[in-house]
Design a protein around this motif. Structure first.
Motif, short mmCIF file in Angstrom:
data_model
loop_
_atom_site.label_atom_id
_atom_site.label_comp_id
_atom_site.label_asym_id
_atom_site.label_seq_id
_atom_site.Cartn_x
_atom_site.Cartn_y
_atom_site.Cartn_z
N SER A 59 -19.59 -10.16 46.89
CA SER A 59 -19.56 -8.96 47.73
C SER A 59 -20.56 -7.96 47.18
O SER A 59 -21.15 -8.18 46.12
CB SER A 59 -18.16 -8.33 47.75
N LYS A 79 -17.58 -2.59 46.80
CA LYS A 79 -16.84 -3.01 47.98
C LYS A 79 -16.26 -4.41 47.74
O LYS A 79 -16.94 -5.29 47.23
CB LYS A 79 -17.77 -3.03 49.20
N TYR A 80 -15.01 -4.56 48.11
CA TYR A 80 -14.29 -5.84 48.02
C TYR A 80 -14.18 -6.37 46.60
O TYR A 80 -14.62 -7.46 46.27
CB TYR A 80 -14.93 -6.88 48.96
N ASP A 136 -17.02 -6.81 59.24
CA ASP A 136 -18.26 -6.30 58.65
C ASP A 136 -19.46 -7.06 59.21
O ASP A 136 -19.37 -8.25 59.50
CB ASP A 136 -18.23 -6.45 57.14
N THR A 185 -22.80 -8.35 54.17
CA THR A 185 -22.17 -8.54 52.86
C THR A 185 -23.27 -8.96 51.89
O THR A 185 -24.45 -8.79 52.18
CB THR A 185 -21.02 -9.55 52.92
N GLN A 236 -15.52 8.60 48.27
CA GLN A 236 -15.44 7.19 48.63
C GLN A 236 -14.70 6.42 47.54
O GLN A 236 -14.84 6.70 46.35
CB GLN A 236 -16.83 6.60 48.83
N PRO A 281 -13.47 2.40 46.01
CA PRO A 281 -13.76 0.96 46.07
C PRO A 281 -12.84 0.28 47.07
O PRO A 281 -11.69 0.71 47.30
CB PRO A 281 -13.46 0.49 44.65
N THR A 282 -13.33 -0.79 47.70
CA THR A 282 -12.55 -1.53 48.69
C THR A 282 -11.87 -2.71 48.02
O THR A 282 -12.52 -3.50 47.33
CB THR A 282 -13.47 -2.07 49.81
#
Length: 322
Positions: free
Chosen positions: A113, A117-118, A132, A135, A205, A207-208
Motif C-alpha cells: 500500500s 494508508k492501509y 480506491d 494504490t 489526517q 493513517p488508514t
C-alpha cells in the motif's frame, strides 16, 4: 560494497514474497538465509503444506529457518550465526526487536500500500473494497509499531474499475519486486533516504487501517448500496471471496460464494434488498439503491460456475438472499 558482499536474510511466506526473492537470487545478491513459517496441515487429507517461499528456497538450495516462536533462543542464535548485514521482510509475521534490530544496516519491509494508508494485514483487499482508484507499494525500515517505520520509497499504480484483488495483487507483486531491488541497491551505494510517515499526513489526517479479513467481513449485506457491494465482491475475489446465503422456497439456506458481478444497475421501485430476480439466464439481486447481476458463484459443496449454469440446476422461484 559489492552486492555479492552484502549478506541478506529474507523473511516471507506467500507467492507475493517469492517474486522479490527470485529477483534477488537471479540478480546475484547474496542471500545467506531464508526464514518462513513452519509447515502446517492443510486440506481434507491434512497433508503438510509448505509455504511458497520454502518451496522456492529449497529449489535454490538456500539455507532455511522455520521458527515457531520468533523469540526462541535457538532461532535467534541461528539467525545471528548468519551474520546478516540486511534483512528483508515481505508478507511475514510481526518481528520482535531482537530480530529486526539485529543487522547492522537494519531490516526493511515491502508493504502493498501507499503507507501510511492501509496499515495492517490486508491492504490490497481494503483498497479495492473501498473503491480506491490508486494504490502502490512501499519500502520502509522496521520499528516497534507495525507498519509505522520511516519510508524509503513508494511507487503507484492505478486500480481499474474492473480489477479484482487478484489482478491488483499480481501488479503490486511485480512492481514491489523491482522496488526491493532498487531499495537494496540504494542501501549498498549509500544513497538511501527516508521520510517519517508523520510527514506524509496532512493536518488532522489519520493513517488508514487494513485489518485482517474474517468470514464475517466477507458476508454481503444487501442493505448496502450497489456500488459498495460491487467493490466488496471484487475486493475479495477470488480469495477469500464474498458470500451470501440464498434461501430457497422451502426456507433452506445455501451458503454461496460470489466471485463476480456486473456493474450496478437501477432496480424496480419498491424491490426490497435481497430480492432475487432472473430471466432464466441472468441472476440479479436487489441492494439498497439498485441491484447487481451475479455472474460467477459457488454454492457450498459445488464447483464455481457462471450464473446461467447455476440457474439450470437451482429453482430460483421465491428464493431470496439473506
Amino acid at each position: 560494497m559489492e552486492k555479492k558482499d552484502l549478506r541478506i536474510v529474507f523473511f516471507g511466506t506467500p507467492d507475493f514474497a517469492v517474486e522479490s526473492l527470485r529477483r534477488l537470487v537471479e540478480g546475484g545478491y547474496n542471500i545467506v538465509g531464508v526464514v518462513t513459517m513452519p509447515d502446517k496441515p492443510a486440506g481434507r487429507g491434512h497433508h503438510m503444506y509448505q509455504s511458497d517461499v520454502k518451496r522456492y528456497a529449497l529449489a535454490q538450495g538456500l539455507p532455511l529457518l522455520q521458527p515457531v516462536k520468533l523469540k526462541d533462543e535457538a532461532f535467534v542464535d541461528a539467525l545471528r550465526s548468519l551474520r546478516a548485514d540486511l534483512q528483508i521482510v515481505i508478507a511475514f509475521r510481526m518481528l520482535p526487536e531482537v530480530v529486526w534490530a539485529m543487522p547492522r544496516l537494519g531490516t526493511f519491509n515491502l508493504h502493498a500500500s501507499l503507507l501510511p494508508k492501509y496499515r495492517g494485514a490486508a491492504p490490497i483487499n481494503w483498497a479495492v473494497m473501498n473503491g480506491d482508484t490508486e494504490t502502490g507499494v512501499t519500502t520502509f525500515f522496521l520499528k516497534h509499531e507495525i507498519d509505522t517505520g520511516d519510508i524509503i520509497e513508494q511507487r503507484k499504480i492505478p486500480i481499474a474499475r474492473t480489477d479484482n484483488v487478484e489482478i491488483v495483487h499480481d501488479k503490486l507483486m511485480h512492481l514491489g519486486a523491482q522496488m526491493v531491488i532498487d531499495t537494496v541497491d540504494s542501501i549498498i551505494d549509500g544513497t538511501v533516504k527516508t521520510t517519517p510517515q508523520a510527514q506524509m499526513l496532512t493536518a488532522g489526517q489519520q493513517p488508514t487501517p487494513a485489518p485482517k479479513i474474517f468470514k464475517d467481513t466477507c458476508r454481503i449485506d444487501w442493505n448496502r448500496t450497489a456500488e459498495a457491494l460491487y467493490n466488496h465482491v471484487r475486493g475479495l475475489s477470488p480469495y477469500p471471496a464474498a458470500w451470501t446465503e440464498i434461501v430457497d422456497a422451502t426456507g433452506k439456506a445455501h451458503s454461496t460464494k460470489v466471485f463476480a458481478t456486473g456493474q450496478p444497475q437501477a432496480k424496480p421501485e419498491g424491490e426490497l434488498p435481497g430480492t432475487i430476480t432472473s430471466d432464466g439466464r441472468h441472476l440479479w439481486v436487489a441492494c439498497a439503491d439498485g441491484r447487481l447481476e451475479i455472474t460467477q458463484l459457488q454454492v457450498a459443496g459445488k464447483k464455481r460456475m457462471p450464473a446461467d449454469a447455476f440457474l439450470r440446476g437451482f429453482k430460483i422461484e421465491d428464493a431470496h438472499c439473506d
